[in-house]
Design a protein around this motif. Structure first.
Motif, PDB file in Angstrom:
ATOM      1  N   THR A  23      -6.682   4.127  -2.338  1.00 47.41           N
ATOM      2  CA  THR A  23      -6.862   2.704  -2.069  1.00 47.41           C
ATOM      3  C   THR A  23      -8.121   2.080  -2.658  1.00 47.41           C
ATOM      4  O   THR A  23      -8.038   1.023  -3.301  1.00 47.41           O
ATOM      5  CB  THR A  23      -6.897   2.508  -0.530  1.00 47.41           C
ATOM      6  OG1 THR A  23      -5.716   3.088   0.008  1.00 47.41           O
ATOM      7  CG2 THR A  23      -6.971   1.055  -0.166  1.00 47.41           C
ATOM      8  N   HIS A  59       2.302   3.384   4.501  1.00 43.92           N
ATOM      9  CA  HIS A  59       1.145   4.284   4.543  1.00 43.92           C
ATOM     10  C   HIS A  59       1.166   5.009   5.871  1.00 43.92           C
ATOM     11  O   HIS A  59       1.503   4.440   6.897  1.00 43.92           O
ATOM     12  CB  HIS A  59      -0.136   3.460   4.385  1.00 43.92           C
ATOM     13  CG  HIS A  59      -1.401   4.270   4.278  1.00 43.92           C
ATOM     14  ND1 HIS A  59      -1.895   5.023   5.311  1.00 43.92           N
ATOM     15  CD2 HIS A  59      -2.265   4.433   3.244  1.00 43.92           C
ATOM     16  CE1 HIS A  59      -3.017   5.614   4.922  1.00 43.92           C
ATOM     17  NE2 HIS A  59      -3.262   5.274   3.677  1.00 43.92           N
ATOM     18  N   ASP A 100       0.833  -1.197   0.000  1.00 42.37           N
ATOM     19  CA  ASP A 100       0.000   0.000   0.000  1.00 42.37           C
ATOM     20  C   ASP A 100       0.871   1.252   0.000  1.00 42.37           C
ATOM     21  O   ASP A 100       1.816   1.360   0.781  1.00 42.37           O
ATOM     22  CB  ASP A 100      -0.933  -0.025   1.230  1.00 42.37           C
ATOM     23  CG  ASP A 100      -2.238   0.704   0.968  1.00 42.37           C
ATOM     24  OD1 ASP A 100      -2.191   1.919   0.721  1.00 42.37           O
ATOM     25  OD2 ASP A 100      -3.299   0.050   1.027  1.00 42.37           O
ATOM     26  N   ASN A 113      -4.947  -2.681   5.485  1.00 44.69           N
ATOM     27  CA  ASN A 113      -5.679  -1.429   5.253  1.00 44.69           C
ATOM     28  C   ASN A 113      -7.152  -1.659   5.551  1.00 44.69           C
ATOM     29  O   ASN A 113      -7.956  -1.951   4.658  1.00 44.69           O
ATOM     30  CB  ASN A 113      -5.489  -0.950   3.817  1.00 44.69           C
ATOM     31  CG  ASN A 113      -6.011   0.471   3.623  1.00 44.69           C
ATOM     32  OD1 ASN A 113      -6.931   0.897   4.330  1.00 44.69           O
ATOM     33  ND2 ASN A 113      -5.444   1.193   2.685  1.00 44.69           N
TER      34      ASN A 113
HETATM   35 ZN   LIG Z   1      -3.747   2.643  -0.461  1.00 44.99          ZN
END
Ligand SMILES: [Zn+2]
Length: 471
Positions: free
Chosen positions: A85, A197, A45, A143
């Protein structure tokens, strides 16, 4: 798809497809059916390609991934379909451009910009297609803010772990699940790592990994979120460029996040190797989007469609592959599910592949940004993000169609930093691209559905990842 100069070490998407086509032909001539393959799909991510050693970065942020890439197919020009995302994961799972799957921010008839729209249950995902074909499916997703059941991204997964942990823990969980699988049944594992992230994982590295990398924030120094917020405020509220040391501090923290991510990723890759699984597993490592460090007056991601947010790594290790290759032809994140099906599950691909080629016949790759994070819209810099931006790439040109009429055109070959807007001078070139873009935008109207409101725990996760403000 443009042709590529032949070289023993460089292979185009076209050549890869040809190899597959020949294999499929042989199969049709009575050869043994291709065996089902296990699949590992990894999303790093928020990882922009140019901060990885295998994509030319000077710092040793990702030695494990670099070594893996050296024995795999590395796609030199891979792009996401969106700068954040939710829409990019939805493209990775459905093969559709965000303009068509609709899981993104949306302005409603009321005039409000909703935080995000959910992926419709009617969409066919890669996990659902593999499950139809007999694969066991599991996801290990750090996430939790947007890659979650509320947004419809758990479709097709029999097991869905959805909690932020560091990369090592995510890898351990995935390997534990793999160890429970019966050897005769193929499986599909999806892993999402969040160490790069916000808040970047700046944990101290072991000495052998720390050489050549910045030190973690010292006692009394701003932590990673404070440093990022300082850069944020400066870029959005000051007319002058941010002090270089402020930018560097954020980059240092981000690079440490990458190094910690790499350490955890190596646990997964080494674990697969130790179990003898690499011989029969297709491993795909990519990212959902990148990150800005002040370029184009932007910080973090989810804002606009410039290359810092869209250029991602894509590294594919075919079963039993030993030699590394570089694929020059550009490829989109939305191309990945069809590739996985063709190579790991040809039977499923024959029945379902057309479902995963969703760009509506566009002549090149596409991406979109719909408004920005809710907290950006709420703050004083909101008006700048009250627009929709669509990008299309054709040959070396990139057109950005802007809902406020501020269109842009760049020659990425001559101007990779997207600094000189050619739009006013290239009317003939842009007219056909604008028509394509309008057609795609119209085709996608109505995609996505409103999700239920987040509960307190989900809202806390959205705040922690910086998407929602404190109001
Ligand atoms: Zn992301």
């Amino acid at each position: 798809m443009r042709p590529v100069a032949a070289s023993p070490h460089r292979r185009s998407v076209w050549e890869v497809l040809c190899v597959w086509a020949v294999a499929a032909l042989l199969q049709g001539c009575g050869a043994e059916p291709a065996p089902a393959r296990n699949v590992v799909l990894v999303v790093l991510d928020t990882v922009r390609a140019d901060h990885l050693g295998c994509y030319g970065y000077a710092r040793p942020t990702t030695p494990s991934l670099d070594a893996f890439a050296a024995r795999s197919d590395r796609y030199a020009v891979a792009r996401s379909t969106a700068p954040w995302t939710l829409p990019s994961h939805a493209s990775l799972f459905t093969g559709k451009a965000p303009q068509l799957h609709g899981a993104d921010a949306r302005r409603l008839p009321s005039g409000n910009v909703e935080d995000a729209m959910k992926l419709r249950d009617e969409e066919l995902t890669l996990a659902e297609a593999l499950r139809e074909g007999g694969w066991s499916t599991a996801a290990f997703v750090a996430n939790a803010g947007y890659v979650n059941p509320r947004m419809g991204l758990d479709q097709g997964f029999q097991e869905f772990m959805n909690q932020r942990h560091d990369a090592r823990t995510m890898s351990e969980r995935a390997l534990s699940w793999i160890d429970t699988q019966a050897p005769e049944r193929p499986w599909f594992v999806f892993v999402n790592y969040m160490d790069a992230h916000r808040p970047y994982n700046t944990a101290a590295l072991p000495p052998e990994r720390a050489a050549g990398l910045p030190k973690p924030p010292a006692e009394g120094e701003p932590n990673t979120v404070e440093a990022l917020e300082a850069l944020y405020r400066h870029v959005f509220t000051q007319a002058d460029p941010p002090p270089p040391e402020m930018v560097q501090r954020v980059i240092d923290d981000y690079d440490l996040g990458l190094a910690n991510l790499d350490l955890g990723l190596s646990a997964l890759l080494d674990g697969l190797k130790a179990r003898g699984l690499l011989e029969n597993t297709l491993v795909v490592v990519t990212a959902d989007h990148g990150e800005y460090f002040g370029e184009h007056d932007l910080v973090e991601h989810s804002k606009d469609v410039y290359e810092q947010a869209l250029r991602i790594p894509l590294i594919v290790k075919r079963p039993a592959q030993k030699d590394g290759r570089v694929v020059d032809a550009p490829i989109s994140l939305a191309d990945v599910p069809a590739m996985v099906l063709r190579e790991a599950a040809p039977e499923v691909a024959r029945r379902r592949a057309e479902k995963f080629s969703g760009t509506n016949g566009m002549p090149g790759q596409v991406a979109q940004a719909r408004y920005a994070r809710r907290r950006d819209l709420e703050a004083e810099w909101g008006p700048r993000f009250q627009r929709e931006r669509d990008a299309i790439y054709v040959e070396r040109f990139k057109l950005i169609y802007s809902s406020d009429g501020q269109h842009e055109l760049y020659d990425l070959g001559a101007d990779p930093g997207e600094l000189e807007n050619l739009f006013p001078r290239e009317q003939t070139r842009v007219e056909s691209l604008l028509r394509w873009m309008e057609r795609l935008r119209l085709a996608g109207e109505g995609g996505g559905v409103l999700p239920r409101a987040p509960n307190a725990e989900e809202l806390a996760e959205l705040r922690a990842t910086g998407y929602v403000g404190d109001k």
